[in-house]
Write a protein that holds these residues in place. Structure first.
Motif, short mmCIF file in Angstrom:
data_model
loop_
_atom_site.label_atom_id
_atom_site.label_comp_id
_atom_site.label_asym_id
_atom_site.label_seq_id
_atom_site.Cartn_x
_atom_site.Cartn_y
_atom_site.Cartn_z
N ARG B 402 -74.79 40.66 92.50
CA ARG B 402 -73.40 40.48 92.89
C ARG B 402 -72.48 40.40 91.67
O ARG B 402 -72.68 39.59 90.77
N ARG B 403 -71.49 41.28 91.63
CA ARG B 403 -70.48 41.25 90.57
C ARG B 403 -69.14 41.58 91.23
O ARG B 403 -69.08 42.36 92.19
N ARG B 404 -68.08 41.03 90.71
CA ARG B 404 -66.79 41.27 91.34
C ARG B 404 -65.65 41.05 90.34
O ARG B 404 -65.71 40.13 89.51
N VAL B 405 -64.64 41.88 90.44
CA VAL B 405 -63.40 41.70 89.68
C VAL B 405 -62.24 41.91 90.65
O VAL B 405 -62.12 42.98 91.26
N LEU B 406 -61.44 40.89 90.80
CA LEU B 406 -60.26 40.97 91.65
C LEU B 406 -59.03 40.74 90.78
O LEU B 406 -58.95 39.75 90.06
N LEU B 446 -68.69 38.17 86.64
CA LEU B 446 -69.48 39.13 85.86
C LEU B 446 -70.53 38.36 85.07
O LEU B 446 -70.39 38.18 83.86
N PRO B 447 -71.57 37.88 85.72
CA PRO B 447 -72.60 37.13 85.00
C PRO B 447 -73.30 38.00 83.97
O PRO B 447 -73.53 39.19 84.20
N TYR B 448 -73.62 37.38 82.85
CA TYR B 448 -74.27 38.15 81.77
C TYR B 448 -75.71 38.47 82.13
O TYR B 448 -76.45 37.63 82.63
N MET B 456 -71.71 47.24 77.09
CA MET B 456 -71.46 47.82 78.41
C MET B 456 -70.85 46.77 79.35
O MET B 456 -69.94 47.06 80.12
N GLN B 457 -71.35 45.56 79.24
CA GLN B 457 -70.84 44.49 80.10
C GLN B 457 -69.46 44.00 79.67
O GLN B 457 -68.70 43.49 80.47
N ALA B 458 -69.17 44.18 78.37
CA ALA B 458 -67.90 43.66 77.85
C ALA B 458 -66.70 44.47 78.30
O ALA B 458 -65.56 43.98 78.28
N VAL B 459 -66.92 45.71 78.74
CA VAL B 459 -65.80 46.58 79.12
C VAL B 459 -64.95 45.91 80.20
O VAL B 459 -63.73 45.77 80.06
N ASP B 460 -65.59 45.48 81.26
CA ASP B 460 -64.83 44.91 82.38
C ASP B 460 -64.39 43.48 82.11
O ASP B 460 -63.37 43.04 82.63
#
Lengths: 424, 518
Positions: B402-406, B446-448, B456-460
């Motif tokens: 589960r990942r989410r950006v609102l 956005l859990p590491y 790649m994870q740092a983009v969002d």
């Protein structure tokens, strides 16, 4: 007229908002499906007590690992999984041991999912183990390969072990190309294409506890970007039938006996897409060659169609003769293990992909657990190369001799037990 | 690409020349008496753009303006930021461009066309080697190195519309092609092609000037990508991203050749007054579907996207002799669902598909309300004030893990523009706008994951960090035109915009252009 226009506009606005509000967020949750796992226990421990168990499912598509401690709670999303089962058991005589099982490429779908695993008792190694595989070698400044690959064995026990009669093999099957070979002998045998044996009468090559046994391609002195291998214990010298590709032989270093090699020229281990192992053949070499040849058929499926192929010119070693093995594959191209999970549940790598030119100057080295009272490192050996080896690290001989770690000639300044843990 | 140029250049020239040639005669007939400087003033009138959604229907576009207007222009644009808001889109771009646009009226017929070419550079792109990012997200193919990207784009489009007392109809077509590449490792080479076709019809309602219109549209999109590493000792790892800092592990490191292949269908209805006075309304629906395919694995369909969008606009246009008034409300709702196909054990290089998981979704809802008031203190001057407020809500999620950006914000803003004709030969305009995005509701889950490259994870995470805080946009634009005679004019324009974010992050954009108008 203007009032009519306003009514039209209001009606349109109202209708428009109705259309939009009907499109609300409705995140569809991912569906999980129950999975029934049956583990067939080996006969000798069928009545043992299971102390604890763990089911590990690695999603091949995402690399995500889900772990369960009970078969009744396993639920997974659709996908292709590698399954590993580990259990600690206590046998009737009170001895505790570890049991493992593995299945690769298990498909989980929306229907009923049944998985049958055959468990193997992990037998504590009482022989030499592979401590390091440096199959890629080094290169010189112009990119030429120095042919300084080696395999280093280690005595992880507390007694003297003799390397006499120990055979080094390279698998025939590739870890990056999976085929359904018929007959499928992999549950019981390793199919090999290269086999060299340490000579001796049984007492010629003693390996003391905590000592290494070095098997090399060429026992050459140091050269540009390479290191000295004249101190090797044995070398796999190969008489080539190709005039332009001749091996070199150091007369001061004993040659291994060539049992079989697929190559008509010199034998190299550069390809990082095979399993490398050691075995003690249960029969003389000539009898092995006569009775253990392997021929199989398989389907080669391409975009142009399917073609029936025949595999030959290889031999099969029974798993019970295998002392140790490590499956190796380019990291991004791994397809399957080419040995039974009874002898290796994992794999390691030096190359990042099939065309990786940075694979040189890199080896896989077995992890060190601790240093014992005698001052000897104790290495990890769980028959799982993923867990047991440090991938893509600086070879031990480069560290010991402080030679080049890259084609530019940068000298090595580190010293470790296993490529990671520094020597204090 | 040479072939592309060979085919496109004659077509572009033919279109431009034919439209222009037609325009010379038609203008004279249709809008006789209209001086070029007056047409320029009418063209910059902000009333024209208030009902912009309606003009997507080619049958309605014939009422966008009642005068002919053509321009050949060249210009240069630059944008850059001191820190990328979204590194997969880069830190900015610079490009020069040439373009030809024409809108011709002839009796009851209307013909329009455009052609353009731009050449420049996109800068500082990381974690994305695919092009047309807004079309193909989140399924980029990426490496950790990135860099600047050279780009060339070609476009041409045209349409025709006509009407009688009761019926109206129109068709339009356009093609856009692009070439994007880098001359150092990693070396992507992307070619894009997008064909748009639309057709529409309208029925006059009774004896009013209202037109009830319908339209259908079709799009064919393809992007072919190849990534090459010439330096054998460089890190040649690539990943196929799956959204919000995740990637498709199984095919990481392979699939250097891939392509996107998509189709879009759309339909719309409109209510539009041919006098451009009264109520306007427009509702459009479109569905865009594409597959992301790895060429080297027997054309393996790795991922697919369904993007459905409904958008609507309603408003009131009230032009007057000395005062104009308009109000429009816009709403759009868009949902993008991304599916990853699951494959079983391969036979050789052929992977059987065993399932599909819809893991990525993005819901974007936007609403805005804009009011325009214009005042003509005299016939040659115009003052425009357009206040407005917008609201947006972007909700991206990945189902497992589960990942989410609102991100949501309310953005009030205002544009003020003044223009004037001097001495019958000069036209000058000056506009300024300012807007401020005020965060309303933001969520970042956005859990590491230690198994995924940190970059790649740092983009969002970085994108969220910047966009979840108040940011402002301010800009000015100035344009000056001079009539050479009654039919021809030349003009120059320049614009500067600055977008300021929290923590000193800012981006700047400069546009300059020169035009020959007729």
């Amino acid at each position: 007229m203007k009032i009519a226009k306003l009514i039209v506009a209001a009606a349109l606005l109202g209708g428009m908002s109705g259309v939009l509000t009907s499109c609300s967020d409705n995140d569809t949750p991912v569906a999980y499906y129950p999975v029934n796992v049956s583990v067939n226990l080996p006969e000798e421990i069928a009545s043992a007590t299971i102390l604890d168990e763990e089911y590990q499912f690695k999603n091949v598509s995402t690399n995500e690992v889900k772990t369960f401690t009970s078969a009744s709670e396993i639920e997974l999303t659709e996908g292709l999984y590698d399954v590993t089962y580990t259990a600690h058991v206590r046998m009737e005589n009170g001895v505790e041991t570890t049991m493992r099982a593995m299945a690769q490429g298990v498909t989980i779908t929306s229907g009923d999912n049944e998985i049958n695993l055959t468990a193997y008792n992990t037998i504590e190694a009482d022989d030499l183990i592979i401590a390091e595989v440096f199959n890629t070698g080094t290169t010189n400044a112009t990119g030429g390969q120095n042919r300084d690959s080696y395999v280093k064995l280690y005595n992880n026990t507390d007694k003297v072990i003799y390397a006499d009669g120990l055979s080094l093999f390279e698998s025939d099957f590739s870890t990056i190309q999976k085929y359904d070979y018929d007959p499928d002998v992999m549950p019981t045998h390793v199919v090999v294409r290269t086999l060299f044996t340490v000579p001796g009468d049984g007492t010629q090559f003693p390996v003391q506890p905590g000592e290494y046994f070095l098997m090399v391609d060429r026992a050459n002195p140091a050269s540009e970007n390479s290191f000295d291998l004249t101190h090797a214990d044995v070398e796999w010298y190969d008489v080539s039938q190709v005039a332009s590709q001749q091996d070199t032989d150091n007369p001061d270093v004993p040659n291994m006996d060539k049992v079989y090699s697929y190559s008509r020229s010199i034998t190299i281990l550069d390809q990082s897409q095979r399993a490398f192992g050691i075995a003690r053949l249960g029969v003389p070499a000539d009898e092995f060659l006569e009775n253990y040849a392997y021929t199989a058929t398989y389907e080669l499926v391409t975009a142009a169609g399917s073609f029936s192929m025949t595999k030959k010119d290889c031999y099969m070693i029974p798993n019970e003769w295998v002392v140790d093995v490590v499956n190796m594959s380019p990291r991004d191209n791994y397809a399957w293990n080419v040995t039974s999970p009874a002898i290796d549940c994992g794999w390691s790598y030096v190359a990042q992909n099939s065309s990786d030119k940075t694979r040189f100057f890199k080896s896989v080295r077995r992890k060190m657990l601790y240093v014992n009272e005698a001052g000897n490192p104790v290495l990890k050996d769980t028959n799982n190369s993923t867990e047991d080896f440090n991938a893509r690290v600086t070879p031990s001989e480069i560290e010991l001799q402080g030679t080049a770690i890259d084609a530019d000639g940068t000298l090595c300044t580190t010293r470790t037990y296993d490529g990671v843990t520094p020597v204090k | 690409m040479r072939n592309l140029i060979r085919y496109l250049s004659p077509a572009t020239l033919a279109l431009t020349v034919s439209v222009s040639a037609f325009g010379h005669e038609a203008d004279t007939l249709a809008v006789a008496g209209d001086m070029i400087i007056e047409r320029i003033a009418r063209h910059e009138d902000m009333m024209r753009g208030m009902a912009w959604r309606s003009y997507a229907n080619p049958a309605v576009r014939q009422w966008e303006q009642d005068y002919g207007y053509s321009a050949l222009s060249g210009g240069y644009g630059y944008s850059g930021s001191n820190r990328a808001v979204d590194v997969s889109r880069g830190t900015g771009e610079s490009a020069w461009r040439v373009a030809a646009d024409s809108y011709i009226k002839h009796k009851t017929s209307t013909l329009w066309g455009s052609a353009g070419y731009s050449n420049g550079r996109q800068r500082g792109i990381r974690w994305n080697e695919s092009s047309d990012a807004d079309l193909v997200y989140p399924y980029f193919t990426a490496d950790s190195i990135g860099g600047d990207m050279r780009m060339e784009t070609y476009s041409f489009a045209g349409g025709y519309a006509d009407h009688n007392d009761r019926w109206a109809w129109g068709v339009s077509a356009g093609y856009r092609a692009g070439l994007y590449y880098r001359a150092v490792d990693p070396r992507p080479r992307n070619t894009t092609g997008c064909l748009d076709i639309a057709a529409g019809g309208a029925l006059r309602l009774g004896r009013s000037d209202y037109q009830a219109a319908v339209s259908v549209s079709f799009r064919k999109y393809k992007q072919s990508c190849d990534i090459e590493f010439v330096n054998e000792l460089s890190d040649n790892s690539i990943w196929h991203l799956t959204g919000l800092g995740t990637h498709y592990e199984r095919f990481a490191g392979s699939g250097y050749s891939h392509y996107y292949n998509g189709l879009q269908w759309g339909a719309g209805v409109n209510l539009f007054p041919s006098s451009r006075s009264g109520a306007v309304a427009s509702v459009q629906f479109s569905s865009f579907n594409f597959d992301h395919i790895l060429t080297g694995f027997n054309r393996l369909p790795l991922q697919s996207v369904t993007d459905s969008r409904v958008s609507a606009q309603a408003g009131w246009l009230a032009p007057g002799a000395s005062h104009d008034f308009a109000v429009t409300a816009d709403l759009s709702h868009r949902r993008r669902t991304g599916s990853e196909n699951i494959f079983g054990d391969p036979s050789g290089n052929v992977y059987p598909q065993i399932g599909s998981l819809a893991l990525y979704s993005h819901t974007l809802t936007e609403a805005s309300l804009n009011v325009l008031w214009q005042w003509r203190p005299e016939s040659e001057s115009l003052l425009s004030v357009k206040p407005g407020v917008g609201w947006s809500r972007s909700d991206e999620s990945y189902a497992d893990p589960r990942r989410r950006v609102l991100l949501s914000a309310v953005t009030p803003g205002v544009t003020v523009k003044g223009s004037r004709i001097f001495g019958g030969k000069w036209h000058a305009s000056l506009s300024a706008e300012i807007a401020c995005a005020l965060p309303v509701d933001n969520i970042c889950e956005l859990p590491y994951d230690k198994n995924i490259p940190a970059g790649m994870q740092a983009v969002d995470i970085n994108r969220y960090d910047i966009l979840s805080k108040t940011n402002t946009l301010a800009g000015v634009n100035v344009a000056l035109s001079r009539a050479l005679n009654g039919r021809y004019a030349i003009g120059v324009s320049a614009g500067y915009f600055r977008h300021g974010y929290a923590d000193g992050v800012h981006s700047d954009r400069v546009d300059v252009s020169a035009s020959f108008i007729f």
